[in-house]
Design an enzyme around this catalytic site. Structure first.
Site, PDB file in Angstrom:
ATOM      1  N   ASP A 129       0.837  -1.192   0.000  1.00 45.94           N
ATOM      2  CA  ASP A 129       0.000   0.000   0.000  1.00 45.94           C
ATOM      3  C   ASP A 129       0.880   1.253   0.000  1.00 45.94           C
ATOM      4  OD1 ASP A 129      -2.747   1.124   0.363  1.00 45.94           O
ATOM      5  OD2 ASP A 129      -1.866   1.895   2.219  1.00 45.94           O
ATOM      6  N   GLU A 189       1.580  -0.438  -5.107  1.00 41.13           N
ATOM      7  CA  GLU A 189       0.643   0.635  -5.410  1.00 41.13           C
ATOM      8  C   GLU A 189       1.529   1.878  -5.590  1.00 41.13           C
ATOM      9  OE1 GLU A 189      -3.453   2.570  -3.663  1.00 41.13           O
ATOM     10  OE2 GLU A 189      -1.788   2.281  -2.266  1.00 41.13           O
TER      11      GLU A 189
END
Length: 405
Positions: free
Chosen positions: A328, A364
Site C-alpha cells: 500500500d 501501489e
C-alpha cells in the site's frame, strides 16, 4: 540467511523462558509488563537492560508460550519535538505475532503524560508464541498475466449461504469448497487479501457509529486481526495450503506506510511511545511528515524500520507460505530522506533477500508526498497497480463515448 534465522526483537520463546527485546534510540528506560492469562491484570513489571545500539532486552525464566505482555518506555516528553515517552502508556510490541483481542479506539489512549491514565486496560496485549516450523520453500503459483482477485475477507464471505455461520467473515472461509469452486470458475490465479493484520478504527469513526471495514490502519504489522483469523497464523497457513492445492496463489496486502497512531492528536499505541523520532518521519521542527494523508509516515529509510519490514515479510512467507505481497502506498518504502529512489535500500533489500526475492511483489505506485506518482518507475521484479489502465477499462465497459476505438 541462516536456516534457523529468528528476528532480534519481540517476545522470543526459548528453552526455560522468554527473551523480550525492543529497540529505542532515545528511551532512558524500558520495561516489559506481564499480564495474567486473560490479559486483564498486570502481574509483573520488569526493566529491560540496555545491550547497546538501542537494543533493550531481558530473559525471563519460567515464562512460556501464551504469556501476555506489553512494553512501557520512559524518557523526555515533548510532543512538539516528536518525543512521547510516558510509562503510563502500555505499548504493543511491534514484533507481536499474535494479540489477545482486537484493537479498539478509545479517547483515553490520547491522554497526555501526567493525566493519570494507565492505558493497559484499554489496549490489546501481545501473546508470546512458539511458532510452527518454517514451511518448505515453494515457488509462487502466480505468474504475471494471471487474474488477481482482490478480496475483503469479511465482506466476501459474511453472507455466503454455503459457509457455516461460525466461519463466515474469516480467512478460513476462503478455503471452503464453495468459495474455491467459485474462484476456479472465474479463472482466478491468485487472491489478494485486503489487510488481514490487526487494525484500529480512526478516531472520527466511533462517534459516527462506524468502523474501518477494510483494515488499512495497522498498529502492528505481523499480528493477524483476531476477528478475521480466530485460528491465528495456523488459519492463514491452512488457507494458503488449501488454495494452493486448487492452483490458486495467495497475496497479502500489507500497509507499511503509516500506522493507526495518526497525527499529534492520535493515540499512543506502539511505535510512537517507543521512539517516534526514529520510527516516523518528522520535519526539522518536530512535526510529523504526512505523505500518506493519515497523519504520519513510517520512516522506511531507517535501518531498524527496514529490518522490521523485512522480518514481517519473511514471517508470512516462512510461517504461512504466502505467494507474495501488495504494498500500500509503495513510494513510502522507496523514499530516502523524503525523496523517492528506485534503488532505495529497502526496495533493494526485498529484491535481494533469499526468502523474498522470488515472491510476487506488487506496488501501489503512488502516495500524496512530493513526486508521489511513480507509476512505471518501480524496478523489476516489482509489478504495479496501473490506475490509467483501470480507469480506461471502466470507461470502456461503462460505454463512454469514444472508447470503442
Amino acid at each position: 540467511m541462516p536456516a534457523g534465522y529468528r528476528p532480534r526483537f519481540g517476545g522470543l520463546v526459548g528453552q526455560g523462558g522468554i527473551r523480550f527485546a525492543a529497540w529505542s534510540s532515545a528511551a532512558s528506560r524500558l520495561w516489559v509488563s506481564i499480564f495474567d492469562e486473560r490479559g486483564n491484570r498486570e502481574i509483573d513489571r520488569l526493566e529491560l537492560r540496555s545491550e547497546g545500539e538501542g537494543v533493550h532486552a531481558l530473559f525471563v525464566a519460567g515464562l512460556a508460550a501464551g504469556t501476555r505482555y506489553g512494553f512501557r518506555a520512559d524518557g523526555d516528553y515533548a510532543p512538539e519535538r516528536g518525543l512521547w515517552f510516558d510509562p503510563d502508556k502500555l505499548l504493543v510490541d511491534p514484533y507481536a505475532v499474535e494479540i489477545d483481542r482486537p484493537y479498539v479506539y478509545d479517547d483515553r489512549l490520547t491522554a497526555r503524560r501526567g493525566e493519570g491514565t494507565d492505558t493497559a486496560p484499554l489496549l490489546s496485549k501481545a501473546i508470546a508464541g512458539a511458532l510452527a516450523e518454517p514451511l518448505a520453500a515453494l515457488p509462487p503459483l502466480f505468474q504475471p498475466g494471471g487474474l488477481v482477485y482482490e478480496v475483503p475477507v469479511r465482506a466476501f464471505t459474511m453472507l455466503h449461504p454455503d459457509i457455516p455461520k461460525q466461519q463466515r467473515g474469516t480467512i478460513a472461509a476462503l478455503a471452503h469448497p464453495a468459495v474455491v469452486e467459485h474462484l476456479k470458475k472465474l479463472g482466478v490465479r491468485a487472491v489478494e487479501l485486503m489487510p488481514v493484520t490487526a487494525s484500529i478504527d480512526e478516531r472520527h469513526l466511533p462517534p459516527l457509529g462506524l468502523r474501518n471495514a477494510w483494515g488499512y490502519n495497522p498498529v502492528t504489522f505481523m499480528a493477524l486481526d483476531p476477528r478475521l483469523a480466530p485460528g491465528g497464523l495456523a488459519e492463514l497457513r491452512q488457507t494458503v495450503a488449501a488454495l494452493r492445492e486448487a492452483g490458486i496463489g495467495l497475496i497479502l496486502d500489507l500497509v507499511f506506510n503509516h500506522t493507526g497512531e495518526s497525527d499529534r492528536f492520535g493515540p499512543t499505541l506502539s511505535l510512537r511511545g517507543l521512539d517516534s523520532r526514529a520510527y516516523y518521519r518528522h520535519w526539522p521542527d518536530g512535526s510529523l511528515v504526512n505523505d500518506t494523508g493519515t497523519g504520519n509516515t513510517v520512516a522506511c529509510d531507517h535501518p531498524v524500520v527496514q529490518e522490521m519490514v523485512l522480518d514481517t515479510l519473511r514471517h508470512f512467507v516462512r510461517h504461512a507460505g504466502v505467494d507474495g505481497f501488495r504494498f500500500d502506498l509503495a513510494p513510502i518504502l522507496g523514499r530516502v530522506e523524503g525523496v523517492f529512489d528506485t534503488d532505495a535500500p529497502l526496495l533493494r533489500a526485498v529484491r535481494n533477500d533469499p526468502v523474498l526475492g522470488d515472491r510476487v511483489l506488487i506496488a501501489e505506485p503512488w502516495d500524496i508526498g512530493p513526486d508521489g506518482y511513480q507509476l512505471g518507475n518501480f524496478p523489476p521484479p516489482f509489478l504495479e497497480w496501473n490506475d490509467r489502465y483501470r480507469d480506461d477499462i471502466r470507461r470502456f465497459w461503462r460505454g463512454d463515448r469514444g472508447m470503442v476505438g
